[in-house]
Design an enzyme around this catalytic site. Structure first.
Site, PDB file in Angstrom:
ATOM      1  NE  ARG A  51      30.531  59.754  35.076  1.00 39.72           N
ATOM      2  CZ  ARG A  51      29.894  60.917  35.271  1.00 39.72           C
ATOM      3  NH1 ARG A  51      29.265  61.140  36.393  1.00 39.72           N
ATOM      4  NH2 ARG A  51      29.883  61.839  34.350  1.00 39.72           N
ATOM      5  CG  ASP A 176      37.017  37.248  27.475  1.00 37.94           C
ATOM      6  OD1 ASP A 176      37.837  37.006  28.383  1.00 37.94           O
ATOM      7  OD2 ASP A 176      35.800  37.359  27.673  1.00 37.94           O
ATOM      8  CE  LYS A 201      33.663  34.686  35.493  1.00 41.09           C
ATOM      9  NZ  LYS A 201      32.900  35.921  35.518  1.00 41.09           N
TER      10      LYS A 201
HETATM   11  N1  PLP Z   1      34.393  36.819  29.777  1.00 41.43           N
HETATM   12  C1  PLP Z   1      34.243  35.542  30.130  1.00 41.43           C
HETATM   13  C2  PLP Z   1      35.059  34.494  29.449  1.00 41.43           C
HETATM   14  C3  PLP Z   1      33.324  35.194  31.132  1.00 41.43           C
HETATM   15  O1  PLP Z   1      33.153  33.911  31.459  1.00 41.43           O
HETATM   16  C4  PLP Z   1      32.590  36.219  31.772  1.00 41.43           C
HETATM   17  C5  PLP Z   1      31.631  35.924  32.858  1.00 41.43           C
HETATM   18  O2  PLP Z   1      31.368  34.798  33.207  1.00 41.43           O
HETATM   19  C6  PLP Z   1      32.762  37.529  31.349  1.00 41.43           C
HETATM   20  C7  PLP Z   1      33.695  37.803  30.378  1.00 41.43           C
HETATM   21  C8  PLP Z   1      31.962  38.659  31.974  1.00 41.43           C
HETATM   22  O3  PLP Z   1      32.571  39.069  33.138  1.00 41.43           O
HETATM   23  P1  PLP Z   1      31.789  39.720  34.407  1.00 41.43           P
HETATM   24  O4  PLP Z   1      30.974  38.661  35.026  1.00 41.43           O
HETATM   25  O5  PLP Z   1      32.909  40.230  35.246  1.00 41.43           O
HETATM   26  O6  PLP Z   1      30.957  40.833  33.848  1.00 41.43           O
END
Ligand code: PLP
Length: 389
Positions: A51, A176, A201
């Protein structure tokens, strides 16, 4: 480490690591949860328990870090875990700024947990250096957040200009980069302090795992140390097998993202000329409001995500999504297969997303199959219009 190599090379070779013990060129899987202490009770490797520190993460973290040009990377159990680790560092009364159009999971988290913890949140409909500067509360604004292109209208924000404004107020800029990926945009090179990913993704790219990653810019190692402690405390750790799969997926990242971007541009152009389509939202089109910034900020393509608004509104949009065949109606994005989604329906009644909007994540199928499928699905709108006429 070989950070001067082209991102395609870094990804394809997974930084060229070889297993020291066996000379294996593919990474070993290390599921052990605990690590041996010597008779004097010392941890020879510095590791006690996974962890705190999982050796299965090292190669994937190093590769993401190299692709982003960062000073360090941490894997998390999901994109949400990586993102919330950034906001959980804040104290009650701290203020954060985000665009209205942002990943709905983050908006939900801020509305439920962030506000309960005492965070002040400003969502700006128009995300420019001027609107951000006007929204900054001196001494209180701690994070300026963005996705670029931003879900689901693919708004493009000028990272360097926003960093300039945020840094004057000593706020951190967190980006992000899930949609663009480091293949198309490297936010740290434009001055961002932090880059976050949903590895679920494009990084993994095969729709078969949930993972997240956070990368810090050189000089922001303090953030990394803090987030590592948090990851341990909250236990938002990735499984060893998922870390292994993520690394394997990233070997083809560059090829996938470029192919998906090229197909997305072709689909956007097809939709732009279709009589059943009111508007196409894709940064690669000169008609998109963010096209000029995207040209400067993105290299090698405009991403595999696009949206379009259907003539006839929500009912027509849902009818189109229900009629696709090669394309599947499903949530999420960045995998090998193309998916379509009525985004407002998924986000719920408070969604700021236009009700006539469909979002597409373009996969790796043959482009004629995809365009043919969309063409036949859009016929339903034409037929409805004819019936009304
Ligand atoms: N950031 C974006 C742009 C997303 O579209 C998503 C999820 O769809 C996330 C973060 C969150 O990611 P996770 O589904 O891996 O928790």
């Amino acid at each position: 480490m070989t950070n001067d190599q082209h991102p395609d090379t870094l990804a394809a070779t997974a930084l060229g690591w070889i297993d020291r013990e066996t000379d294996a060129m593919a990474a070993p899987l290390r599921p052990s949860t605990s690590f041996l202490r010597d008779p004097a009770h010392l941890d020879r490797t510095g590791r006690k328990f996974t962890r705190d520190d999982n050796p299965s993460y090292l190669q994937a973290e190093a590769l993401i870090n190299a692709l982003e040009g960062g000073a360090g990377c941490l894997l998390f159990s999901s994109g949400m875990a990586a993102i919330t680790a950034v906001f959980q560092r804040l104290m009650p009364g701290d203020h954060v700024i985000l665009p209205v159009q942002v990943y709905s999971g983050l908006r939900d988290w801020l509305e439920h947990h962030g506000k309960r913890w005492g965070l002040e949140v400003s969502y700006l409909p128009d995300y420019t250096p001027a609107t951000i500067e006007a929204a900054i509360i001196p001494g209180k604004t701690k994070i300026v957040w963005m996705e670029t292109p931003s879900n689901p209208t693919w708004t493009v924000s000028d990272i360097a200009a926003i960093v300039n404004v945020a840094h004057k107020a000593e706020a951190i800029v967190g980006i992000d980069n899930t949609v663009s990926t480091p293949i198309l945009t490297q936010p740290i090179r434009h001055g961002a302090d932090l880059v976050l990913h949903s590895g679920s993704k494009y990084l993994n790219g095969h729709g078969d795992l949930i993972a997240g990653a956070a990368v810090v810019a050189p000089g922001r190692e303090d953030l990394l140390a803090d987030m590592k402690t948090q990851r341990n405390h909250y236990g938002a750790i990735l499984g060893s097998f998922e870390a292994w799969l993520l690394l394997r997926g990233m070997r083809t990242l560059a090829l996938r993202v470029r192919a998906q971007s090229a197909s997305a541009l072709k689909i956007a152009k097809f939709l732009e000329n279709h009589p059943a389509v009111v508007e196409v939202l894709y940064p690669g089109l000169p008609s998109h409001a963010g096209h000029d910034i995207a040209l400067r900020q993105m290299a090698g393509g405009f991403g595999g995500m696009l949206s379009f608004c259907v003539a006839g509104g929500e009912t027509a949009a849902k009818a189109v999504a229900a009629r696709v065949g090669v394309i599947r109606q499903a949530i999420s994005f960045g995998s090998t297969e193309t998916v379509i989604e009525h985004r407002a329906g998924m986000e719920g009644p408070d969604s700021p997303t236009p009700r006539d909007l469909l979002r597409i994540s373009v996969g790796l199928e043959n482009i004629d199959d995809l365009i043919g499928d969309l063409g036949q699905a859009l016929e339903v709108v034409i037929t409805q219009e004819e019936k009304r006429a």
